[in-house]
Design a protein around this motif. Structure first.
Motif, mmCIF file in Angstrom:
data_model
loop_
_atom_site.group_PDB
_atom_site.id
_atom_site.type_symbol
_atom_site.label_atom_id
_atom_site.label_comp_id
_atom_site.label_asym_id
_atom_site.label_seq_id
_atom_site.Cartn_x
_atom_site.Cartn_y
_atom_site.Cartn_z
ATOM 1 N N GLY A 237 -17.605 -3.694 2.255
ATOM 2 C CA GLY A 237 -18.401 -2.920 3.212
ATOM 3 C C GLY A 237 -18.048 -1.454 3.111
ATOM 4 N N THR A 238 -17.752 -0.838 4.253
ATOM 5 C CA THR A 238 -17.480 0.609 4.260
ATOM 6 C C THR A 238 -15.979 0.930 4.154
ATOM 7 O OG1 THR A 238 -17.364 0.563 6.670
ATOM 8 C CG2 THR A 238 -19.506 1.096 5.694
ATOM 9 N N ILE A 239 -15.167 -0.108 4.000
ATOM 10 C CA ILE A 239 -13.713 0.159 3.980
ATOM 11 C C ILE A 239 -13.045 -0.349 2.696
ATOM 12 C CG2 ILE A 239 -13.438 0.140 6.489
ATOM 13 C CD1 ILE A 239 -12.269 -2.779 6.092
ATOM 14 N N ARG A 240 -11.818 0.143 2.495
ATOM 15 C CA ARG A 240 -10.983 -0.405 1.432
ATOM 16 C C ARG A 240 -9.612 -0.715 2.005
ATOM 17 N NH1 ARG A 240 -10.941 4.913 -0.829
ATOM 18 N NH2 ARG A 240 -12.642 4.322 -2.196
ATOM 19 N N GLU B 9 1.284 4.208 0.974
ATOM 20 C CA GLU B 9 1.998 5.262 0.251
ATOM 21 C C GLU B 9 2.871 5.976 1.276
ATOM 22 O OE1 GLU B 9 1.566 5.697 -2.928
ATOM 23 O OE2 GLU B 9 -0.362 4.719 -3.306
ATOM 24 N N ASN B 10 3.873 6.672 0.756
ATOM 25 C CA ASN B 10 4.755 7.425 1.649
ATOM 26 C C ASN B 10 3.972 8.399 2.553
ATOM 27 O OD1 ASN B 10 7.064 9.316 2.375
ATOM 28 N ND2 ASN B 10 8.018 7.566 1.364
ATOM 29 N N LYS B 11 2.930 8.983 1.999
ATOM 30 C CA LYS B 11 2.129 9.972 2.747
ATOM 31 C C LYS B 11 1.438 9.363 3.974
ATOM 32 C CE LYS B 11 -2.057 9.050 0.261
ATOM 33 N NZ LYS B 11 -3.040 9.106 -0.665
ATOM 34 N N ASP B 12 1.284 8.012 4.000
ATOM 35 C CA ASP B 12 0.611 7.363 5.129
ATOM 36 C C ASP B 12 1.492 7.319 6.377
ATOM 37 O OD1 ASP B 12 -1.748 6.653 3.658
ATOM 38 O OD2 ASP B 12 -0.539 5.117 2.663
ATOM 39 N N ASP C 188 -14.895 8.861 3.082
ATOM 40 C CA ASP C 188 -14.115 10.111 3.078
ATOM 41 C C ASP C 188 -12.637 9.890 2.754
ATOM 42 O OD1 ASP C 188 -13.390 8.793 5.337
ATOM 43 O OD2 ASP C 188 -14.092 10.314 6.754
ATOM 44 N N ASN C 189 -12.291 8.670 2.299
ATOM 45 C CA ASN C 189 -10.901 8.340 1.939
ATOM 46 C C ASN C 189 -9.922 8.564 3.084
ATOM 47 O OD1 ASN C 189 -11.643 7.676 -0.704
ATOM 48 N ND2 ASN C 189 -11.476 9.822 -1.337
#
Ligand SMILES: CC(C)(COP(=O)(O)OP(=O)(O)OC[C@H]1O[C@@H](n2cnc3c(N)ncnc32)[C@H](O)[C@@H]1OP(=O)(O)O)[C@@H](O)C(=O)NCCC(=O)NCCS
Length: 201
Positions: free
Chosen positions: A5-8, A13-16, A69-70
């Motif tokens: 759908g619209t998500i993954r 990752e560390n940045k999250d 938009d990631n």
């Protein structure tokens, strides 16, 4: 990684961690997801947990991202466990408050079920949710889970005791409704794209 759908659902990752820090120190998010509105977690603890979880083969931990938009919008997890010969995936998720009630929780739950049964060959999935979390109960039941147990008065939140509900779904139950649920939850175009992607071989 899985796009649906619209998500993954992708690896952490560390940045999250800056997002996770905000979510796991948020009163309402923790009220519903853990029954711990007062939850306070430091960045150091999150860093340690991230390092441990990354090496833990029994914990499939995902960041939920908007494909358009990631943007990271939540987390999802499958905790693997064996009960004798029965392979179980305990699932959990939370979304950034901004995205509640837009149908994304159902897509995440569907994704976790597909990962568990269509990609990983588990026998059963289960989930716990506190008595007052009616929205989460609705999402689980919409995706085929049954409420099959109650841990009576096992949580203490905001001045009183609450039950924890236990939900589960068996592999054969999910496989029997898989395509129907994909169509119902994703809508025609996204559903056909996903079904054709996952029927490649
Ligand atoms: C639970 C959560 C992941 C669900 O995601 P979501 O995107 O908000 O949910 P959806 O929009 O896909 O579906 C919500 C459903 O619950 C229904 N609902 C919302 N509030 C409700 C309420 N108070 N009582 C009953 N049903 C309710 C909606 O109508 C919708 O059902 P419908 O589409 O059949 O009408 C998200 O709300 C969240 O992160 N909540 C906080 C953390 C949490 O509770 N995690 C789960 C722990 S088990």
């Amino acid at each position: 990684m899985l796009e649906i759908g619209t998500i993954r659902l992708r690896a952490w990752e560390n940045k999250d961690l800056e997002h996770v820090y905000r979510w796991e120190n948020d009163f309402e998010t923790m009220l519903y997801s853990r029954g711990k509105p007062e939850n306070a977690v430091s960045m150091d603890t999150l860093n340690e947990r991230y390092d441990e979880d990354r090496k833990n083969e029994k914990r499939k931990q995902y960041i939920v991202e908007h494909i358009a938009d990631n943007k990271a919008i939540g987390t999802a997890v499958i905790r693997l466990d064996d009960w004798g010969d029965v392979r179980i995936g305990n699932i959990g998720t939370y979304l950034d408050k901004e995205y509640w009630n837009h149908g994304i929780g159902k897509v995440i739950t569907l994704a976790l079920l597909d990962l568990s049964f269509y990609f990983m060959n588990l026998d059963k999935c289960d989930a716990y949710s506190i008595e007052y979390n009616k929205r989460a109960h609705k999402v689980l039941e919409s995706c085929g889970f049954k409420r099959s147990g109650i841990h009576r008065k096992s949580g203490y939140v905001l001045g009183r005791r609450w039950d924890w509900y236990y939900f589960d779904i068996l592999r054969e139950e999910y496989m029997a409704i898989r395509e129907k649920k994909i169509r119902e939850i994703l809508g025609t175009t996204d559903a056909e794209r996903y079904i054709s992607l996952t029927n490649k071989v």
